[in-house]
Design a protein around this motif. Structure first.
Motif, mmCIF file in Angstrom:
data_model
loop_
_atom_site.group_PDB
_atom_site.id
_atom_site.type_symbol
_atom_site.label_atom_id
_atom_site.label_comp_id
_atom_site.label_asym_id
_atom_site.label_seq_id
_atom_site.Cartn_x
_atom_site.Cartn_y
_atom_site.Cartn_z
ATOM 1 N N GLY A 12 58.411 56.742 4.944
ATOM 2 C CA GLY A 12 57.437 57.651 5.531
ATOM 3 C C GLY A 12 56.790 57.125 6.803
ATOM 4 N N LEU A 13 57.459 56.211 7.487
ATOM 5 C CA LEU A 13 56.907 55.618 8.700
ATOM 6 C C LEU A 13 57.266 56.385 9.963
ATOM 7 C CD1 LEU A 13 57.639 51.870 7.887
ATOM 8 C CD2 LEU A 13 55.431 53.067 7.749
ATOM 9 N N ALA A 14 58.444 57.016 9.978
ATOM 10 C CA ALA A 14 58.914 57.725 11.168
ATOM 11 C C ALA A 14 60.091 58.620 10.786
ATOM 12 C CB ALA A 14 59.363 56.730 12.241
ATOM 13 N N VAL A 15 60.317 59.613 11.629
ATOM 14 C CA VAL A 15 61.494 60.474 11.508
ATOM 15 C C VAL A 15 62.191 60.402 12.860
ATOM 16 C CG1 VAL A 15 62.357 62.812 11.124
ATOM 17 C CG2 VAL A 15 60.327 62.017 9.889
ATOM 18 N N GLY A 69 62.724 61.614 18.006
ATOM 19 C CA GLY A 69 62.002 61.683 16.751
ATOM 20 C C GLY A 69 60.509 61.680 16.917
ATOM 21 N N ASN A 70 59.852 61.330 15.802
ATOM 22 C CA ASN A 70 58.407 61.338 15.745
ATOM 23 C C ASN A 70 57.961 60.126 14.934
ATOM 24 O OD1 ASN A 70 55.644 62.050 14.837
ATOM 25 N ND2 ASN A 70 56.116 63.933 15.930
ATOM 26 N N ILE A 71 57.076 59.349 15.534
ATOM 27 C CA ILE A 71 56.524 58.173 14.856
ATOM 28 C C ILE A 71 55.048 58.436 14.616
ATOM 29 C CG2 ILE A 71 56.039 55.701 15.007
ATOM 30 C CD1 ILE A 71 58.458 55.475 16.925
ATOM 31 N N GLN A 72 54.712 58.803 13.386
ATOM 32 C CA GLN A 72 53.339 59.030 12.975
ATOM 33 C C GLN A 72 52.575 59.894 13.985
ATOM 34 O OE1 GLN A 72 51.714 55.232 11.762
ATOM 35 N NE2 GLN A 72 53.562 54.755 10.624
ATOM 36 N N GLY A 73 53.188 61.017 14.342
ATOM 37 C CA GLY A 73 52.553 61.982 15.232
ATOM 38 C C GLY A 73 52.847 61.798 16.707
ATOM 39 N N HIS A 128 62.859 45.985 13.469
ATOM 40 C CA HIS A 128 61.558 46.610 13.204
ATOM 41 C C HIS A 128 60.858 46.924 14.534
ATOM 42 C CE1 HIS A 128 58.250 47.985 10.982
ATOM 43 N NE2 HIS A 128 57.634 46.843 10.745
ATOM 44 N N TYR A 129 61.376 47.947 15.218
ATOM 45 C CA TYR A 129 60.865 48.278 16.541
ATOM 46 C C TYR A 129 59.494 48.937 16.517
ATOM 47 C CZ TYR A 129 62.749 53.043 15.852
ATOM 48 O OH TYR A 129 63.038 54.302 15.386
ATOM 49 N N LEU A 130 59.031 49.412 15.365
ATOM 50 C CA LEU A 130 57.698 50.022 15.291
ATOM 51 C C LEU A 130 56.602 49.022 15.648
ATOM 52 C CD1 LEU A 130 57.758 52.416 12.208
ATOM 53 C CD2 LEU A 130 58.254 52.903 14.604
#
Length: 181
Positions: free
Chosen positions: A29-32, A67-71, A164-166
């Protein structure tokens, strides 16, 4: 017209690692974030093996991932180089145009660049890429040297996440916020 043959596409190992990472991000649930397929038109088939021997790209692709990372809407491209620099020639004008338009719509654009010679991967923000791009078009340097990549935007493995690019995205966004103050 660009052609693809059975040797495969460059950057496949990096993209495979990103695909696995993105699957984990989705599950947690971190990113799509999804890989955008490049449309190809087969020209020559191997009927015995049931494979494509020769094909051409039907249209220019934009970036590898959306995509989308937490908005936060994101788009990025994956680049690999065996050199100690990223050649500007590896980036195409339609990619720059797309990333620029994406940023103008409040999205976040970047490259994920893997240097094979040292097995290190970095996030390269669009603003830095664009500065090098513009300079190259004015007969400036035609590559981005490894030494110019921000070590704080280096991408590391973490637990079961290959790239882990986030963490690098978060660091970059925090830096942008600090600069606004």
């Amino acid at each position: 017209m660009a052609y693809w043959n059975s040797r495969g596409l460059r950057g496949s190992q990096l993209e495979e690692s990103l695909n696995i990472t993105n699957k984990i991000y989705l599950e947690q649930g971190l990113a799509v974030v999804q890989k955008i397929p490049t449309a190809i038109k087969p020209v020559e088939l191997d009927p015995g093996k049931g494979t494509i021997k020769l094909a051409y790209f039907e249209e220019k692709s934009t970036v590898d991932y959306l995509g989308n990372i937490q908005g936060i809407p994101v788009c990025f491209d994956a680049k690999e180089t065996s050199q100690k620099r990223l050649p500007i020639a590896n980036i195409h004008s339609h990619q720059i145009d797309f990333m620029k338009a994406f940023e103008e719509q409040e999205g976040l654009s970047f490259l994920i660049v893997h240097f094979k010679f040292c097995d290190e991967t970095f996030l390269l923000p669009f603003s830095i890429l664009k500065a090098y791009w513009d300079n190259a078009k004015k007969d400036g340097r035609k590559s981005i040297p490894y030494a110019d990549f921000d070590q704080q935007l280096r991408i590391y493995p973490s637990h079961n996440i290959l790239l882990h690019y986030l963490e690098a995205v978060n660091h970059y966004l925090n830096g942008k916020e600090e600069n606004k103050k």
